[in-house]
Design a protein around this motif. Sequence first.
Motif, PDB file in Angstrom:
ATOM      1  N   THR A  60      53.621  34.963 -12.362  1.00  0.00           N
ATOM      2  CA  THR A  60      53.066  35.980 -12.935  1.00  0.00           C
ATOM      3  C   THR A  60      54.108  36.445 -14.092  1.00  0.00           C
ATOM      4  O   THR A  60      55.310  36.705 -13.911  1.00  0.00           O
ATOM      5  CB  THR A  60      52.725  36.969 -12.006  1.00  0.00           C
ATOM      6  N   PHE A  79      39.534  41.023 -17.594  1.00  0.00           N
ATOM      7  CA  PHE A  79      39.879  39.879 -16.974  1.00  0.00           C
ATOM      8  C   PHE A  79      39.528  38.393 -17.235  1.00  0.00           C
ATOM      9  O   PHE A  79      38.123  38.294 -17.462  1.00  0.00           O
ATOM     10  CB  PHE A  79      39.450  39.997 -15.309  1.00  0.00           C
ATOM     11  N   ARG A 129      44.473  35.638  -0.496  1.00  0.00           N
ATOM     12  CA  ARG A 129      43.116  36.015  -0.204  1.00  0.00           C
ATOM     13  C   ARG A 129      43.206  36.939   0.931  1.00  0.00           C
ATOM     14  O   ARG A 129      42.168  37.341   1.777  1.00  0.00           O
ATOM     15  CB  ARG A 129      42.202  34.726   0.430  1.00  0.00           C
TER      16      ARG A 129
HETATM   17  C1  HEC Z   1      40.543  37.588  -3.403  1.00  0.00           C
HETATM   18  C2  HEC Z   1      41.314  38.408  -3.913  1.00  0.00           C
HETATM   19  C3  HEC Z   1      41.579  38.168  -5.698  1.00  0.00           C
HETATM   20  C4  HEC Z   1      40.943  37.492  -6.463  1.00  0.00           C
HETATM   21  C5  HEC Z   1      39.180  36.997  -6.299  1.00  0.00           C
HETATM   22  C6  HEC Z   1      41.478  37.220  -7.793  1.00  0.00           C
HETATM   23  N1  HEC Z   1      42.778  37.939  -7.622  1.00  0.00           N
HETATM   24 FE1  HEC Z   1      44.134  38.236  -8.787  1.00  0.00          FE
HETATM   25  N2  HEC Z   1      45.499  38.703  -7.566  1.00  0.00           N
HETATM   26  C7  HEC Z   1      45.185  38.727  -6.266  1.00  0.00           C
HETATM   27  C8  HEC Z   1      46.489  39.161  -5.560  1.00  0.00           C
HETATM   28  C9  HEC Z   1      46.562  39.187  -3.861  1.00  0.00           C
HETATM   29  C10 HEC Z   1      47.616  38.938  -6.265  1.00  0.00           C
HETATM   30  C11 HEC Z   1      49.033  39.374  -6.094  1.00  0.00           C
HETATM   31  C12 HEC Z   1      49.532  38.130  -5.407  1.00  0.00           C
HETATM   32  C13 HEC Z   1      49.747  36.996  -6.250  1.00  0.00           C
HETATM   33  O1  HEC Z   1      50.399  36.833  -7.276  1.00  0.00           O
HETATM   34  O2  HEC Z   1      48.957  35.680  -6.056  1.00  0.00           O
HETATM   35  C14 HEC Z   1      46.823  38.812  -7.904  1.00  0.00           C
HETATM   36  C15 HEC Z   1      47.606  38.606  -9.022  1.00  0.00           C
HETATM   37  C16 HEC Z   1      46.861  38.568 -10.074  1.00  0.00           C
HETATM   38  C17 HEC Z   1      47.656  38.637 -11.534  1.00  0.00           C
HETATM   39  C18 HEC Z   1      49.217  39.093 -11.379  1.00  0.00           C
HETATM   40  C19 HEC Z   1      48.877  40.729 -12.070  1.00  0.00           C
HETATM   41  C20 HEC Z   1      48.241  41.588 -11.222  1.00  0.00           C
HETATM   42  O3  HEC Z   1      47.454  42.243 -11.572  1.00  0.00           O
HETATM   43  O4  HEC Z   1      48.518  41.647  -9.839  1.00  0.00           O
HETATM   44  C21 HEC Z   1      46.751  38.318 -12.311  1.00  0.00           C
HETATM   45  C22 HEC Z   1      46.911  38.438 -13.795  1.00  0.00           C
HETATM   46  C23 HEC Z   1      45.494  37.966 -11.681  1.00  0.00           C
HETATM   47  N3  HEC Z   1      45.696  38.356 -10.186  1.00  0.00           N
HETATM   48  C24 HEC Z   1      44.218  37.710 -12.558  1.00  0.00           C
HETATM   49  C25 HEC Z   1      43.196  37.412 -11.825  1.00  0.00           C
HETATM   50  C26 HEC Z   1      41.959  36.898 -12.428  1.00  0.00           C
HETATM   51  C27 HEC Z   1      41.818  36.916 -13.939  1.00  0.00           C
HETATM   52  C28 HEC Z   1      41.040  36.701 -11.467  1.00  0.00           C
HETATM   53  C29 HEC Z   1      39.526  36.013 -11.614  1.00  0.00           C
HETATM   54  C30 HEC Z   1      39.549  34.979 -12.406  1.00  0.00           C
HETATM   55  C31 HEC Z   1      41.740  37.153 -10.095  1.00  0.00           C
HETATM   56  N4  HEC Z   1      42.726  37.423 -10.363  1.00  0.00           N
HETATM   57  C32 HEC Z   1      40.937  36.925  -8.986  1.00  0.00           C
HETATM   58  C33 HEC Z   1      43.972  38.739  -5.757  1.00  0.00           C
HETATM   59  C34 HEC Z   1      42.942  38.273  -6.295  1.00  0.00           C
END
Ligand code: HEC
Length: 471
Positions: A162, A264, A462
């Motif tokens: 990220t 998003f 997740r």
């Molecule tokens: C089931 C939960 C889940 C879903 C569904 C999900 N995210 Fe996340 N996302 C996370 C988690 C937990 C983190 C922090 C851990 C990591 O970086 O993986 C994260 C981190 C991120 C970040 C880094 C900045 C932040 O806000 O934390 C971005 C950008 C992001 N997600 C975009 C998306 C987008 C776009 C989608 C859909 C296409 C999405 N995520 C779907 C759980 C989710």
Amino acid sequence: MKSGFFSMGLCLIPLAAAISVTATAAPVPTPYADNNGALPPSSQYHGPLFKLSHAYPAKVAAPAMPWRAAIQNGQITVQNASVYAEALKAAVSRDMRTLLFDYAHWDAARRGWYNEPWLGSADGSYGGREAIHGMYVGSNPLDASLFAASGLKKPITTYVLTYYDKVAAQTLNHVWTAGAGMKPNVTSSSTQFAEGAIIVKAAFVTAGPDVWPVMAGTQVWPLYITTNATSGNTTLPKVTNTYLMQFDIIVKDSQSAPDTGWVFTTLVYDKDAKPGPNGIWDQMVVLGAQWGNDPQANSTVNPAAPLLQNWNNPAAPAYGGATFGWGNRLSGPNDGAMNDIAYEDGGTTKQVKNVQDSSCMSCHSTAQWNWKINNSPSFLLPAKAYDKKLPPQFVDNNQYLVSPPPGSPDWLRWFQNRKGNVPMDAGSIAADFDMVLTFKSLPLWYSATTHKPHLLNSLDLRGKPAPRAGK
Ligand code: HEC
């Protein structure tokens, strides 16, 4: 390989108690570590290593926002979302092409992109950032059944990275800088992002084209890793090829998306798209955009209920949409919006695999922190029994998350629209949709500085107990 502590079956021992026996020798707290300490030998890798960019700016000018102009400064709609998403992609194109395809010339600090603290070193079964690209495990393992239609033959591990742009990094400055990373300042104002803040996240997978044909021709990054569901985990880290699958771009934009303040979007690699002048970047196709949870649409009761705050691109490759969330709300293949769940149904307990139970904004709208429990009181997926101090319950060898029934009032709590300064649960501090802060940096900070394990450091993105190599 199963982590014994989570293999509780139907006997639901409170995890907080179970986990305390895993406490190991205290590592020295280092908020700004570049990596987990495992460096690739020169026999396996020659090239640049990841440098954490953490000179967060205190104050930057309000940015130009061409994505707003692209929709005539109106609100984002199902009709104009594609134009908006393309404008956002164009705005980051130059820098992200260097990051993804020209690593030797990538200098994050010079270009004004920043990383969050505390994710470097390993804790619990979280493996930390690997040394070459600074990536850490996103989801592990993702079951091959999720992508059977696109020919995936083996389970996969996803690795993620990220970056916050300089507008977004002002928030990292407010939260972390005063205490030099050691004392987070988490308040209802410090956590808020300025208008125009952009955060991106790249997701690479351990499956190459031989195991998953849709990855043919995509960008390859070598990572120095142990956790690899595709080839079988190793105990010693090994330089391993991973493949660019997904690229998220999110933006704070209360003008275009007044209900939540965020849009998003995500891109997925499409081997059949034409590489244009920008090569593989032009084959990263917008999968969709989401700017709210569509609380009016109960997609279980009425699966045909239209979504008004969500647009999915019909031209995106099919594997990208194989894991859309509840009622086909946006989610990407990296994100785990389909899960195996157990719920009460007319007096019996049903166990169902691969249920759509989340979405980008559903999951991210749980981002909050409660200082009494040093955690979020609600789990990131619809879950029962995640009651203040207790972890969520998984039954049958961690396979099934105990969930409220799909479409029930309890379930709908995860699909409301709130602004980023309104917490899901009263008494918590809302983190403006930033899941890295509440799900990663703060839990890792907590255990590094208190020497107590934190439940979340053993879960993947997740919230699934993540069996890790060598554990
Ligand atoms: C089931 C939960 C889940 C879903 C569904 C999900 N995210 Fe996340 N996302 C996370 C988690 C937990 C983190 C922090 C851990 C990591 O970086 O993986 C994260 C981190 C991120 C970040 C880094 C900045 C932040 O806000 O934390 C971005 C950008 C992001 N997600 C975009 C998306 C987008 C776009 C989608 C859909 C296409 C999405 N995520 C779907 C759980 C989710």
